[in-house]
Each structure stands twice: as C-alpha cells, then as structure tokens.
Design an enzyme around this catalytic site. Structure first.
Site, mmCIF file in Angstrom:
data_model
loop_
_atom_site.group_PDB
_atom_site.id
_atom_site.type_symbol
_atom_site.label_atom_id
_atom_site.label_comp_id
_atom_site.label_asym_id
_atom_site.label_seq_id
_atom_site.Cartn_x
_atom_site.Cartn_y
_atom_site.Cartn_z
ATOM 1 N N GLU A 43 0.844 -1.198 0.000
ATOM 2 C CA GLU A 43 0.000 0.000 0.000
ATOM 3 C C GLU A 43 0.882 1.252 0.000
ATOM 4 O O GLU A 43 2.108 1.179 0.031
ATOM 5 C CB GLU A 43 -0.890 0.013 1.252
ATOM 6 C CG GLU A 43 -2.347 -0.300 1.020
ATOM 7 C CD GLU A 43 -3.138 0.903 0.506
ATOM 8 O OE1 GLU A 43 -2.501 1.916 0.153
ATOM 9 O OE2 GLU A 43 -4.371 0.825 0.456
ATOM 10 N N ASN A 187 -11.454 6.445 2.474
ATOM 11 C CA ASN A 187 -10.198 5.803 2.142
ATOM 12 C C ASN A 187 -9.296 6.771 1.375
ATOM 13 O O ASN A 187 -8.865 7.777 1.911
ATOM 14 C CB ASN A 187 -10.481 4.521 1.349
ATOM 15 C CG ASN A 187 -9.339 3.544 1.355
ATOM 16 O OD1 ASN A 187 -8.178 3.925 1.255
ATOM 17 N ND2 ASN A 187 -9.646 2.256 1.457
ATOM 18 N N ASP A 233 -9.979 2.149 -3.889
ATOM 19 C CA ASP A 233 -9.051 2.276 -2.770
ATOM 20 C C ASP A 233 -8.331 3.614 -2.929
ATOM 21 O O ASP A 233 -8.922 4.672 -2.749
ATOM 22 C CB ASP A 233 -8.091 1.085 -2.745
ATOM 23 C CG ASP A 233 -7.446 0.886 -1.375
ATOM 24 O OD1 ASP A 233 -7.220 1.881 -0.672
ATOM 25 O OD2 ASP A 233 -7.152 -0.265 -1.011
#
Length: 310
Positions: A43, A187, A233
């Site tokens: 990430e 997010n 995301d």
C-alpha cells in the site's frame, strides 16, 4: 538491509481498455514492469524526488520498503513501521505516514526521527489513519476508517473510541478538525489541480465523492464516480485533472466530468498508486504483493513539494 528480489520479475503487456475516445490521448510503454513482488499486502506508494526513490508499505509485515530509482534495489526503510498504510511527501520533502498500528499520523524528519502530528480527537484515540495528502498551504488531510483495529492483521485489534469514520484536516499549527463526518469508511483522497476540490473514496459505498474546499471546510460531497469493479481504494490525479483510481481489476481513469474513459488492467487487486519519476510520468502501482510501474505520456498533478512558495 537489501531485500532479495525474485530472480526474474514478471513483465506483462500493458492491457488498456478504451471506453471513451478521450483515453486514446494516453499512451505508454507496451509493457508494465514489476519492481518488487515479495510483499504480503502492499500500500501507500509515495515518490520522493530528493531521495529518487519510492517508499511503500507492506502493512501485515509491519514494514516500510524503499525502491531505489537508480539501482533498482529494494531495501528496508523502517521495521517496525507502526503498520503504516498511506504515505505522502510534504512541501518540505518529508515523509508523512498513516500509522494504523499506533493510530497516528506521523512525519519522518530529516534526521530520521518521527514526529506525531495527530493522534487524538477530544481526548479519544483515532481509529486507524489510512491515507493522507498535503495541501500547498501546509495543511494535512487524512481519512480514518477502522481497518487497523478490526483485527491483528493490519494493526492491533481494539475498540473504536470515536463515533464514526471521518475525514480530518490538520492545520499548519497542528490543530485537528473533522471536515467530513458522513462516510461509511473513507479511504483514498486527492486534491484537484487548483486544490479547490477534494476527491474522497468511500470504499464500502463503492464510489468517489467530490467536495468543494472552502478554506478549512468541505462543502457538498456529491458522488463523482461509482466503482464497477469491486471497490475503490487509493486515487491520484494527473496534470490534466483526470482521476486515476485503484480497483479490483486494475487502474480506472476518469475524465474530470466523471466519465470512466479507460482502464489499465492488472492481474491482481490494486490498492493504491502514485505518479513519480524525474518527469512525473511514471505510474507506480501497489497491487496485492507487488509493485508495478508503467511509463506513460501523462504526468501526475504537481505536488506540494514542487509548488513555488508564496
């Protein structure tokens, strides 16, 4: 410590899906390169022009990794990392990170020490800061869903002290305020080119919302685009104002009017992305256990560290 890479990293054809003629303006390498494939769930990619590297998170392994643009090597940047998720570079060139495990937003100073810039709201601990962006005025904006406290996989299982999952702003003096409180689990987030608007992903809502920025407040919040492949995301903008979003099938590209104009399809679920490289036209993508790179004709939106001082 240098991380040993797979002997032969995969390289795949850049599979583009054109949904609107406007996407044909974008081209790039015929292949998408794999820079690293040894993560568990990667990430938070952030490109540092000063260090000429990409910093990214391997959340379940509780570490930050560093890909060197010159040597191509991947090394350990920090472990434990505090289960860091999202990262960004501020206008001073420092790394700002969302520590899910410590439930804080932290900044890495020039000497390597860390400064906590946000941890509590009205005496209550944050949930688990997720993604972060910095505005040119020096303010820090971040999202705070509970992913780091729902289990021990990406943090430490704990109770939620704050009633809700919000979007926050830290002003240059350090004051923390809620700027949006009507999300399920906010997010990824990104500013428009002139920073007059803020795009924010609501992952369970399967859409991106767009707010007008009025000083230290957000106004509106209509749905900008729905997700048609799993959930959104991370998001980033390019220098034409197009929104690039991480999805379960790859990266989706949206025109500023909200139209989905094209896709870059990848074999794994994509978590996040950022533009980088000397010209800002290299798209770095974290997807499950791998980091991918695609050199293209579009460049990323100007970053705070590249902005002229007022």
């Amino acid at each position: 410590m240098t991380i040993t890479l797979t002997d032969t990293l995969p390289r795949i054809r850049a599979e583009l899906e054109v949904l609107d003629e406007r996407f044909r303006k974008i081209a790039g390498d015929e292949y998408v390169e794999c820079l690293y494939d040894g993560g568990r769930w990667l990430e938070g990619p952030a490109y540092s022009p000063a260090w000429r590297c990409l910093i990214f998170s391997d959340i379940p392994n509780d570490r930050l990794l560093r890909w060197d643009e010159v040597s191509g090597e991947v090394s350990l940047f920090r472990q434990p990392s505090g289960y860091v998720n999202g990262n960004t570079i501020d206008r001073e060139g420092r790394l700002v990170s969302c520590s899910q495990g410590e439930r804080q937003v932290v900044r890495t100073e020039y000497d390597g020490t860390r400064t906590v810039v946000a941890s509590h709201l009205d005496g209550k601990r944050l949930n688990s800061p997720n993604d972060v962006v910095v505005r040119r005025d020096g303010s820090i904006w971040f999202t705070d869903p509970p992913y780091g406290i729902t289990s021990n996989y990406e943090g430490h299982k704990a109770g939620q002290e704050i009633d809700g999952c919000h979007v926050y702003r830290i002003d240059p003096a350090g004051a923390l305020t809620v700027v949006a409180d009507d999300f399920i689990r906010p997010n990824g987030l990104a500013f428009s080119l002139d920073e007059s608007q803020l795009y924010v992903v609501d992952t369970p809502g399967k859409h991106i919302r767009r707010f007008d920025v009025d000083g230290d407040k957000l106004i509106g919040g209509e749905v900008f685009a729905p997700c048609e492949a799993g959930m959104f995301d991370g998001i980033r903008l390019d220098d034409a104002g197009r929104v690039w979003a991480a999805t379960h099938e790859g990266v989706h590209c949206f025109d500023p009017d909200g139209t989905l104009i094209g896709k870059l399809l990848l074999p794994d679920v994509v978590s996040n992305l950022t533009f980088g490289g000397p010209k800002g036209n290299r798209l770095f993508i974290t997807a499950t256990n791998a980091v991918w790179s695609w050199l293209l004709t579009a460049s990323g939106a100007p970053q705070p560290w590249a902005a002229p001082r007022e």
